[in-house]
Design an enzyme around this catalytic site. Sequence first.
Site, PDB file in Angstrom:
ATOM      1  N   ARG A   1       0.833  -1.209   0.000  1.00 60.37           N
ATOM      2  CA  ARG A   1       0.000   0.000   0.000  1.00 60.37           C
ATOM      3  C   ARG A   1       0.864   1.254   0.000  1.00 60.37           C
ATOM      4  O   ARG A   1       0.356   2.359   0.068  1.00 60.37           O
ATOM      5  CB  ARG A   1      -0.942   0.022   1.217  1.00 60.37           C
ATOM      6  CG  ARG A   1      -2.126  -0.870   1.093  1.00 60.37           C
ATOM      7  CD  ARG A   1      -3.376  -0.319   1.782  1.00 60.37           C
ATOM      8  NE  ARG A   1      -4.570  -0.902   1.183  1.00 60.37           N
ATOM      9  CZ  ARG A   1      -5.002  -2.130   1.427  1.00 60.37           C
ATOM     10  NH1 ARG A   1      -4.387  -2.866   2.293  1.00 60.37           N
ATOM     11  NH2 ARG A   1      -6.057  -2.590   0.812  1.00 60.37           N
ATOM     12  N   ASN A   2       2.219   1.063  -0.022  1.00 61.36           N
ATOM     13  CA  ASN A   2       3.139   2.200  -0.042  1.00 61.36           C
ATOM     14  C   ASN A   2       3.058   2.872  -1.423  1.00 61.36           C
ATOM     15  O   ASN A   2       3.477   2.305  -2.433  1.00 61.36           O
ATOM     16  CB  ASN A   2       4.559   1.701   0.249  1.00 61.36           C
ATOM     17  CG  ASN A   2       5.595   2.812   0.256  1.00 61.36           C
ATOM     18  OD1 ASN A   2       5.517   3.737  -0.550  1.00 61.36           O
ATOM     19  ND2 ASN A   2       6.561   2.717   1.147  1.00 61.36           N
TER      20      ASN A   2
ATOM     21  N   ASP B   1      10.957  -6.454  -0.792  1.00 63.81           N
ATOM     22  CA  ASP B   1      11.409  -5.937   0.496  1.00 63.81           C
ATOM     23  C   ASP B   1      12.778  -5.357   0.230  1.00 63.81           C
ATOM     24  O   ASP B   1      13.614  -5.974  -0.439  1.00 63.81           O
ATOM     25  CB  ASP B   1      11.468  -7.010   1.576  1.00 63.81           C
ATOM     26  CG  ASP B   1      11.627  -6.399   2.967  1.00 63.81           C
ATOM     27  OD1 ASP B   1      11.061  -5.315   3.210  1.00 63.81           O
ATOM     28  OD2 ASP B   1      12.323  -6.990   3.812  1.00 63.81           O
ATOM     29  N   SER B   2      12.999  -4.150   0.700  1.00 58.50           N
ATOM     30  CA  SER B   2      14.251  -3.498   0.362  1.00 58.50           C
ATOM     31  C   SER B   2      14.657  -2.576   1.481  1.00 58.50           C
ATOM     32  O   SER B   2      13.869  -2.269   2.381  1.00 58.50           O
ATOM     33  CB  SER B   2      14.094  -2.727  -0.946  1.00 58.50           C
ATOM     34  OG  SER B   2      12.942  -1.912  -0.901  1.00 58.50           O
TER      35      SER B   2
ATOM     36  N   TYR C   1      15.715   6.720   2.153  1.00 58.88           N
ATOM     37  CA  TYR C   1      17.071   7.223   2.379  1.00 58.88           C
ATOM     38  C   TYR C   1      17.698   7.812   1.111  1.00 58.88           C
ATOM     39  O   TYR C   1      18.893   8.115   1.096  1.00 58.88           O
ATOM     40  CB  TYR C   1      17.959   6.099   2.934  1.00 58.88           C
ATOM     41  CG  TYR C   1      17.449   5.524   4.248  1.00 58.88           C
ATOM     42  CD1 TYR C   1      17.795   6.109   5.464  1.00 58.88           C
ATOM     43  CD2 TYR C   1      16.624   4.401   4.272  1.00 58.88           C
ATOM     44  CE1 TYR C   1      17.335   5.595   6.670  1.00 58.88           C
ATOM     45  CE2 TYR C   1      16.152   3.881   5.477  1.00 58.88           C
ATOM     46  CZ  TYR C   1      16.515   4.484   6.669  1.00 58.88           C
ATOM     47  OH  TYR C   1      16.061   3.974   7.865  1.00 58.88           O
TER      48      TYR C   1
END
Lengths: 198, 198
Positions: free
Chosen positions: A9-10, A72-73, A157
């Site tokens: 949902r990002n 996934d990161s 980041y």
Amino acid sequence: MTTFVLATRNAHKVRELRRILEGANLPIELLTLDDFPDVDEVKETGLTFEANALLKARTIADVTGVSAIADDSGLSIDVLGGMPGILSARWSGRHGDDAANLALVLDQLSDVDDPYRKAAFVCAAAAARPDGSDIVVHGEVRGNLTKVPRGTGGFGYDPIFVPDGETRTTAEMSAEEKDAISHRGKAFRLLAVQLDRI
Amino acid sequence: MTTFVLATRNAHKVRELRRILEGANLPIELLTLDDFPDVDEVKETGLTFEANALLKARTIADVTGVSAIADDSGLSIDVLGGMPGILSARWSGRHGDDAANLALVLDQLSDVDDPYRKAAFVCAAAAARPDGSDIVVHGEVRGNLTKVPRGTGGFGYDPIFVPDGETRTTAEMSAEEKDAISHRGKAFRLLAVQLDRI
């Protein structure tokens, strides 16, 4: 035409994954979790990027009955023993608070100078079918961390990460420039060419 | 009778090191940095506990002309890739703020359950003479992290650390019980018996 649902949902990730996967010109249609409002995001309980990406893709494929794609990161900082790693999005204890997470990393590294500010953006990209087959691939880009954030693009980041061979942070690049060298770009281009094999 | 200066201004550490070293009944007299008000604490720029302990002992011995004893120690959490490690005292970005550092670790591990809450307290203890000889030794104690702080003894991460074979946190133990099994106790007892060899 195969349909896949992006298991997140990002909004930043949805946009980035859409851009990369649609750039690969595959005969696929992409849904997101917004198309399944009753389905919860999957809790990332794995201990590696790969485990979490597979967990999310597998769970969403099982729950929705539609093939799922997940990633996934995170940022792996050498002098922090590879952390924030899988905790990148919740490093400050506040899940998804990019500003707090980035500020904490800068504070933790305040006494650390070059050449000890080396890091890598790492991504595991996974796909799973409801029938049980799945795949996970890995992409990464190495670089150095700045002492002050620069740039307004990207997310997470990006404002403190300068890829090797570059002078700009990934937040100072265009989306296309970033995708061409990024961990997520590498992983998802690798995944894209294998989607018809799972 | 040989004189050593403890290379720290941390009152908790001074008390703990005094207790351990005086318990060893050595013919030594212990000063602290409070006896050298013009001497600054040494910045911990090393990348390992051992490097920082040696750096502090060597620098203070050179500056004061008195043999110096130093330690660098911290909490090494398995699932955080060994961190907070050398950054234990400044993990939240606020140097020496025990409450903030401990709260951040608990937040970072909020989704992590047993058996993945394993950690070790690690200590490097060093001594240096003004003439240039020095020594560094290592001590550690392994254990598990609680989800909620318990106990009022000790300092730092003591309220969340349960040593293997124990049910209490090191903050719930008496000073003598903690010293008998602690990383710092082990390292400084090892250092004590070698102080006459450097």
